[in-house]
Design an enzyme around this catalytic site. Structure first.
Site, short mmCIF file in Angstrom:
data_model
loop_
_atom_site.label_atom_id
_atom_site.label_comp_id
_atom_site.label_asym_id
_atom_site.label_seq_id
_atom_site.Cartn_x
_atom_site.Cartn_y
_atom_site.Cartn_z
N HIS A 146 34.29 44.43 32.48
CA HIS A 146 33.11 45.16 32.00
C HIS A 146 32.94 44.90 30.51
O HIS A 146 33.92 44.78 29.78
CB HIS A 146 33.28 46.67 32.24
CG HIS A 146 31.99 47.40 32.21
ND1 HIS A 146 31.42 47.86 31.05
CD2 HIS A 146 31.13 47.73 33.21
CE1 HIS A 146 30.28 48.45 31.33
NE2 HIS A 146 30.07 48.38 32.62
N ASP A 175 31.66 48.61 40.84
CA ASP A 175 31.26 47.85 42.03
C ASP A 175 32.41 47.49 42.96
O ASP A 175 32.18 47.03 44.07
CB ASP A 175 30.55 46.55 41.60
CG ASP A 175 29.17 46.83 41.04
OD1 ASP A 175 28.49 47.71 41.60
OD2 ASP A 175 28.78 46.20 40.05
N1 ACO Z 1 37.61 38.03 36.89
C1 ACO Z 1 38.31 37.12 36.18
N2 ACO Z 1 38.15 36.91 34.87
C2 ACO Z 1 37.24 37.66 34.24
C3 ACO Z 1 36.48 38.63 34.90
C4 ACO Z 1 36.70 38.79 36.30
N3 ACO Z 1 35.98 39.67 36.98
N4 ACO Z 1 35.66 39.23 34.02
C5 ACO Z 1 35.88 38.64 32.83
N5 ACO Z 1 36.83 37.68 32.97
C6 ACO Z 1 37.33 36.81 31.92
C7 ACO Z 1 36.34 35.67 31.68
O1 ACO Z 1 36.58 34.58 32.51
C8 ACO Z 1 36.56 35.37 30.23
O2 ACO Z 1 37.73 34.62 30.12
P1 ACO Z 1 37.88 33.48 28.99
O3 ACO Z 1 37.78 34.22 27.69
O4 ACO Z 1 39.20 32.89 29.27
O5 ACO Z 1 36.73 32.55 29.20
C9 ACO Z 1 36.83 36.74 29.62
O6 ACO Z 1 37.34 37.54 30.70
C10 ACO Z 1 35.59 37.41 29.06
O7 ACO Z 1 34.60 37.43 30.10
P2 ACO Z 1 33.05 37.41 29.81
O8 ACO Z 1 32.34 37.24 31.11
O9 ACO Z 1 32.70 36.47 28.72
O10 ACO Z 1 32.88 38.87 29.19
P3 ACO Z 1 31.66 39.84 29.34
O11 ACO Z 1 31.86 40.97 28.42
O12 ACO Z 1 30.39 39.11 29.25
O13 ACO Z 1 31.93 40.30 30.86
C11 ACO Z 1 31.18 40.93 32.95
C12 ACO Z 1 31.39 41.36 31.51
C13 ACO Z 1 29.94 40.02 33.02
C14 ACO Z 1 30.91 42.18 33.77
C15 ACO Z 1 32.41 40.19 33.52
O14 ACO Z 1 33.57 40.98 33.44
C16 ACO Z 1 32.19 39.72 34.94
O15 ACO Z 1 31.54 38.69 35.16
N6 ACO Z 1 32.73 40.46 35.95
C17 ACO Z 1 32.50 40.13 37.34
C18 ACO Z 1 31.12 40.60 37.78
C19 ACO Z 1 31.04 42.10 37.90
O16 ACO Z 1 31.90 42.75 38.50
N7 ACO Z 1 29.96 42.66 37.36
C20 ACO Z 1 29.67 44.11 37.46
C21 ACO Z 1 29.90 44.79 36.15
S1 ACO Z 1 29.57 46.53 36.29
C22 ACO Z 1 27.89 46.61 36.42
O17 ACO Z 1 27.18 45.83 35.86
C23 ACO Z 1 27.31 47.62 37.26
#
Ligand code: ACO
Length: 385
Positions: free
Chosen positions: A264, A321
């Site tokens: 998140h 989620d």
């Molecule tokens: N699984 C594995 N690795 C993850 C996950 C995950 N679910 N989420 C983040 N990471 C890792 C990324 O790969 C990244 O790694 P890196 O730095 O080695 O490249 C790091 O954590 C940062 O991730 P970002 O996506 O850049 O961070 P952001 O703050 O944009 O992420 C997000 C937030 C988009 C929700 C992300 O955690 C994600 O994609 N999660 C999966 C989708 C999800 O569950 N979304 C629902 C969120 S709740 C809602 O919106 C209602």
């Protein structure tokens, strides 16, 4: 943040404050969530959707008379115009339910004589109608997708009960009702998340509230945001047997795949909404179907592995989620309706934010750092390579 041409670019607007608000506090460090100052746990235990909608729109809990008032207004708005039912019927089976919802919700403007009245009073009235009708649309999408026909709403029922009645054509069980109450409350609001921000960007142009809500629905659809609940359950389905969980998750992480339902932007600890839903899921186990039990075991094993591996070290924890899918399955909700139901609930938060933001409206218009060419000489088409 990256430095470009002397300007700081905040990728994904990370760390940027876009407004001051009294609607919702998300404490990402402590894992706490408040609607208008009330902790989400207290609301999910004691409240229902109409009361929460009132709280979000008006900024205070209603007294008995005020609650009766919003219940009546919402119940009266429930029935869908024939044109909206036609749109749902026409698109059913051809389009994703979120696409049908986006189109049907947008079409509601055609049936609202106050659509162009931008006074705060009219926008409040329209908000109440929208919050009521988006749920009717979602129930009708589910109903028609399953081969049924439109079920006229029952004004004597509460919001969640009527939703399930319009979806299934019969009164819900206690368990179904309890689940929907929790889910409607938990998903109703979450400060300036992507879909609320999308709503606010559209609304900040002084487009009407139907345009703004349609933008919110569009933004919610993506799997990085509201679409993650469906994606998480589809992953559990793909894992199939609980014993495959660890190898599946390890393999996905090794392949640099994200695990849906984890991580998140704001919570760097356990999402309090995920905690509530998980507790609910665990508590319903004794009476759960084999399917729900299987999903639950997969979910709990995946959670343990992810938290051990990425929790403390990377701040990646279950979000709202992750556990939602198995709980919806326990209520008999088909997977393709998870995100539309999220939208039906979040419509309350979207409307509350619009009403608040319009009090002191300012057009959203951020900047980009331009890093392309400049002053190129125009080349006639016949001279181009
Ligand atoms: N699984 C594995 N690795 C993850 C996950 C995950 N679910 N989420 C983040 N990471 C890792 C990324 O790969 C990244 O790694 P890196 O730095 O080695 O490249 C790091 O954590 C940062 O991730 P970002 O996506 O850049 O961070 P952001 O703050 O944009 O992420 C997000 C937030 C988009 C929700 C992300 O955690 C994600 O994609 N999660 C999966 C989708 C999800 O569950 N979304 C629902 C969120 S709740 C809602 O919106 C209602």
């Amino acid at each position: 943040m990256t430095e470009a041409a002397g300007q700081r670019v905040s990728s994904g607007l990370e760390g940027v404050y876009i407004a001051e608000s009294t609607i919702c506090k998300v404490d990402g460090q402590q894992g706490r969530l408040y609607y208008r100052g009330y902790p989400i746990d207290a609301l999910s235990k004691n409240s229902d959707f109409e009361e929460v909608a009132y709280l979000l729109l008006y900024g205070k809990l209603p007294n008995r008379q005020e609650l009766d008032g919003i219940r009546k207004q919402m119940a009266e708005a429930r029935d869908l115009p024939r044109g909206v039912i036609s749109i749902i019927t026409e698109m059913s089976g051809k389009a994703d339910p979120m696409d049908i919802l986006r189109t049907a919700a947008s079409s509601l403007s055609a049936y609202d004589p106050e659509v162009s009245d931008q006074s705060p009073e009219a926008n409040l009235r329209k908000s109440i109608r929208i919050i009521s009708r988006v749920s009717s649309i979602v129930a009708t999408i589910g109903r028609i997708n399953e081969g049924g026909s439109y079920v006229a709403p029952d004004k004597s029922m509460g919001h969640e009960e009527n939703f399930l009645y319009m979806l299934n054509g019969k009164k819900p069980t206690e368990r179904q009702l309890e689940i929907m109450k929790d889910m409607f409350i938990i998903h109703a609001e979450h400060s300036s998340n992507a879909s609320t921000f999308g709503t606010m960007v559209a609304g900040s142009t002084l487009a009407d509230i139907y345009s703004a809500i349609t933008a919110g629905i569009s933004v919610l659809k993506g799997p990085l945001h509201g679409g993650a609940d469906e994606a998480a359950l589809r992953m559990m389905k793909e894992i199939g047997s609980p014993n495959n969980t660890e190898s599946y998750i390890e393999g996905a992480l090794a392949g640099k795949k994200k695990i849906m339902g984890f991580g998140h932007r704001v919570y760097k600890t356990y999402d309090p909404r995920a905690r509530i839903i998980k507790e609910y899921l665990v508590n319903l186990q004794p009476d759960a179907s084999d399917e729900v039990k299987r999903y639950t075991e997969i979910a709990l094993r995946a959670e343990k592995l992810m938290v051990d591996k990425l929790g403390q070290s990377h701040g990646i924890w279950p979000n709202v989620d992750f556990f939602a899918g198995p709980v919806y399955v326990a209520a008999g909700i088909p997977v393709e309706l998870f995100t539309p139901i999220f939208a039906a609930s979040r419509s309350a938060g979207w409307c509350a934010h619009m009403l608040e933001y319009w009090k002191n409206n300012k057009l959203f218009r951020p900047l980009e750092v331009y890093s392309g060419d400049i002053d190129l000489e125009y080349v006639p088409i016949e001279n181009r390579k």
